[in-house]
Design an enzyme around this catalytic site. Structure first.
Site, short mmCIF file in Angstrom:
data_model
loop_
_atom_site.label_atom_id
_atom_site.label_comp_id
_atom_site.label_asym_id
_atom_site.label_seq_id
_atom_site.Cartn_x
_atom_site.Cartn_y
_atom_site.Cartn_z
N GLY A 108 -2.31 11.16 6.58
CA GLY A 108 -1.28 10.45 5.81
C GLY A 108 -1.63 10.44 4.34
N PRO A 109 -0.67 10.03 3.50
CA PRO A 109 -0.88 10.03 2.04
C PRO A 109 -2.04 9.12 1.62
CG PRO A 109 1.38 9.41 2.63
CD PRO A 109 0.63 9.51 3.90
N PRO A 110 -2.58 9.35 0.43
CA PRO A 110 -3.69 8.52 -0.04
C PRO A 110 -3.28 7.05 -0.17
CG PRO A 110 -3.19 10.30 -1.61
CD PRO A 110 -2.16 10.35 -0.55
N GLY A 113 -4.37 3.25 3.89
CA GLY A 113 -5.20 2.39 4.74
C GLY A 113 -6.02 3.13 5.78
N GLU A 336 18.38 5.77 -21.43
CA GLU A 336 18.15 4.97 -20.22
C GLU A 336 19.43 4.27 -19.78
OE1 GLU A 336 15.53 5.57 -18.73
OE2 GLU A 336 14.56 6.55 -20.40
N HIS A 339 21.48 6.72 -17.78
CA HIS A 339 21.01 6.83 -16.39
C HIS A 339 21.54 5.65 -15.57
CE1 HIS A 339 18.24 10.13 -16.61
NE2 HIS A 339 17.41 9.56 -17.46
N ASP A 410 13.85 14.89 -16.55
CA ASP A 410 15.09 14.72 -15.76
C ASP A 410 15.59 16.08 -15.30
OD1 ASP A 410 14.99 12.07 -16.49
OD2 ASP A 410 16.36 12.32 -18.19
P1 ADP Z 1 -6.90 5.73 2.26
O1 ADP Z 1 -8.20 5.82 2.99
O2 ADP Z 1 -5.70 5.93 3.16
O3 ADP Z 1 -6.80 6.57 1.03
P2 ADP Z 1 -7.76 3.02 1.80
O4 ADP Z 1 -7.89 2.55 3.20
O5 ADP Z 1 -9.02 3.44 1.11
O6 ADP Z 1 -6.72 4.23 1.74
O7 ADP Z 1 -7.00 1.92 0.94
C1 ADP Z 1 -7.38 1.58 -0.36
C2 ADP Z 1 -7.08 0.11 -0.63
O8 ADP Z 1 -5.67 -0.11 -0.58
C3 ADP Z 1 -7.63 -0.80 0.42
O9 ADP Z 1 -8.93 -1.21 0.09
C4 ADP Z 1 -6.66 -1.96 0.43
O10 ADP Z 1 -6.95 -2.89 -0.60
C5 ADP Z 1 -5.35 -1.31 0.10
N1 ADP Z 1 -4.58 -0.94 1.30
C6 ADP Z 1 -4.22 0.31 1.65
N2 ADP Z 1 -3.48 0.30 2.78
C7 ADP Z 1 -3.40 -0.99 3.16
C8 ADP Z 1 -2.76 -1.66 4.27
N3 ADP Z 1 -2.07 -0.98 5.18
N4 ADP Z 1 -2.88 -3.00 4.35
C9 ADP Z 1 -3.56 -3.70 3.42
N5 ADP Z 1 -4.17 -3.13 2.36
C10 ADP Z 1 -4.09 -1.79 2.22
#
Ligand code: ADP
Length: 493
Positions: A108-110, A113, A336, A339, A410
């Site tokens: 999943g995207p960065p 969590g 703006e 838009h 744009d």
């Molecule tokens: P990833 O590993 O997917 O890049 P992380 O788990 O390192 O992301 O998330 C970075 C920070 O973002 C976490 O420490 C937290 O503070 C916040 N965060 C990300 N996703 C969540 C979530 N689903 N619920 C609560 N906090 C989140």
């Protein structure tokens, strides 16, 4: 231990003898001290986090993260928990002869969590948690990556034994760096050797081992992974960790605002609505930035205004010191407003805010709010979006007879949407194969579609130049206006 005592005795004897014959021992004592500290660090006796030599891998006894600390991601949590129950319920698993779970892949995207999920998994299964990032394994020297993989697995086993745990979770972030398709790296074979070593280690995980290891890999490019790694018996489970939907965002906002003083008027549901596309990490940062805004304004509680400003900051970056000159600023405000006018006319209730405060790379911006989550787009939706993109430049054109380079972004967006429309078979060319249709033909249709939208925007502006002018004036004066205020002007015009 006996060896240690013997060496200590010999060392002491030599020291006394050297002192007796008058040798200065200061440098030797210093060196021995440094050596001893290094020994403690490598053996994990200093603090709870252990660094593996030559590698940034970190071992933790308690990660401090529980599944309740993770917002949204209900499906990912459920799938992960289901998989982890295999680890917890070893007796039943062995009874039924189920193959042990060796690997779980989180994609999943960065910032969604994935790391948090892996840490929560370690707590849930009472495991030692060892983490490393894919990029740390790869160096220019052949064999380093493979030997680091071996060290990582050994470390996990050693740590678990040391503190009497039966499980260990090895978390490898950015796993695509080492587990990308083999043979894809032409420069050297280091990546392939590292991946092979991971596969060897995973294949070597046995159900009757004293310490049971589960590898959790995380990546935002699941498509890049070598198929060997996703084969049954390796990363058996794949869990998707997507950007949160509105409910998920609300949950995450609630988690991160716990313990922070929010004003009564703060409506987190509205904030969740306004933060479409934000990851958990963005939302965490948003609440933190809002608290910083409140601190700067000398407030004791966080107000909605602080949150709105924090949203702008998270999306666009820090405010810039450099101010455009009055002429430029007027053009930006007009742009703006253009838009916003098209956005509101084509999609009522879609304007969230309008600002002319320069942030990051933008001199101003119009932020749209998403009324509902959308996963599929129709031709009408895409064409409306193109019109909204062109609204800025067309407003400039209406007043000045030309547009500025501020419209570059744009145009990039508008051309990319029209291309999306064409390759999805929604243009007059019908369903096409992009390579066979020919670049020129595609370009021709693209220009046609853009021209049509330009005309559409012009006709929408017709009879509304007074409104455009008035709103531009107020925006210049106030620097920021809300969608609600803008809608009122539109209604009364
Ligand atoms: P990833 O590993 O997917 O890049 P992380 O788990 O390192 O992301 O998330 C970075 C920070 O973002 C976490 O420490 C937290 O503070 C916040 N965060 C990300 N996703 C969540 C979530 N689903 N619920 C609560 N906090 C989140």
């Amino acid at each position: 231990m006996k060896h240690l005592e013997l060496w200590l005795g010999i060392g002491l004897g030599i020291t006394v003898f050297l002192l007796w014959i008058g040798v200065d021992l200061t440098p030797v004592v210093l060196l021995a001290g440094i050596g001893f500290v290094l020994y403690l660090v490598t053996q994990g006796k200093l603090g709870r986090n252990v660094q593996i030599a030559g590698n940034q891998a970190i071992t933790r006894v308690d990660t401090g993260v529980r599944f309740d600390d993770i917002g949204g991601q209900e499906i990912a949590k459920r799938e992960l928990l289901e998989a982890l129950d295999f680890v917890r319920d070893q007796a039943r698993i062995q009874e039924l002869g189920i193959r042990p779970l060796k690997g779980i892949l989180l994609t999943g995207p960065p910032g969604t969590g994935k790391t948090l999920l892996a840490k929560a998994a370690a707590n849930y299964t009472d495991s030692v948690f060892v983490s490393a990032s894919g990029s740390e394994f790869v160096e220019m020297y052949a064999g380093v990556g493979a030997s680091r993989v071996r060290q990582l697995f050994n470390k996990a086993r050693q740590m678990a034994k040391k503190i009497n745990k039966h499980n260990a979770i090895i978390f490898i972030d950015e796993i695509e760096v080492i587990a990308g398709k083999r043979g894809g790296h032409t420069s050297h074979l280091e990546y392939d050797q590292t991946l092979n070593q991971i596969l060897v280690e995973m294949d070597g995980i046995k159900p009757d081992e004293e310490v049971k290891i589960v590898v959790i890999g995380a990546t935002n490019r699941g498509d890049l992974l070598d198929s060997a790694i996703t084969r049954p018996g390796r990363f058996d489970r794949q869990v998707k960790v997507d950007l949160p939907d509105k409910e998920g965002r609300m949950h995450i906002l609630n988690i991160h605002s716990k313990g922070k003083p929010l004003a009564q008027e703060v409506n987190l549901e509205e904030v969740a609505k306004d933060t479409f596309g934000f990851s958990g990490a963005h939302l965490e940062s948003l609440i933190n930035e809002a608290a910083i805004m409140a601190y700067r304004r000398d407030r004791t509680v966080i107000q909605m205004e602080d949150i709105r400003e924090a949203i702008d900051k998270v999306i666009m970056g820090e405010k810039l010191e450099r101010r455009p000159n009055p002429g430029e600023l007027k053009r930006v405000a007009l742009h703006e407003t253009g838009h916003a006018l098209i956005s509101e006319l084509l999609r009522p209730e879609s304007v969230a805010t309008l600002t002319v405060i320069p942030r990051g790379k933008a001199l101003g911006f119009m932020r749209q709010s998403q009324t509902e989550e959308q996963y599929l787009y129709t031709k009408e939706y895409l064409l409306d979006q193109v019109a909204i993109c062109l609204g800025g430049a067309m407003a400039e054109d209406l007043v000045y007879g030309n547009w500025s380079t501020g419209a570059a972004n744009d145009f990039e967006q508008a051309t990319s949407i029209t291309k999306q429309l064409i390759v999805n078979g929604l243009s007059r060319l019908g369903i096409i194969q992009e390579d066979l249709a020919g670049k020129e033909r595609i370009h021709e249709v693209m220009t046609e579609l853009l021209e049509e939208q330009k005309q559409r925007v012009r006709s929408l502006f017709k009879d509304r130049s007074l409104l455009l002018n008035n709103v531009t004036g107020v925006l210049l004066q106030q620097e920021k206006i809300s969608g609600a205020w803008f809608r009122e002007q539109l209604k009364s015009a």
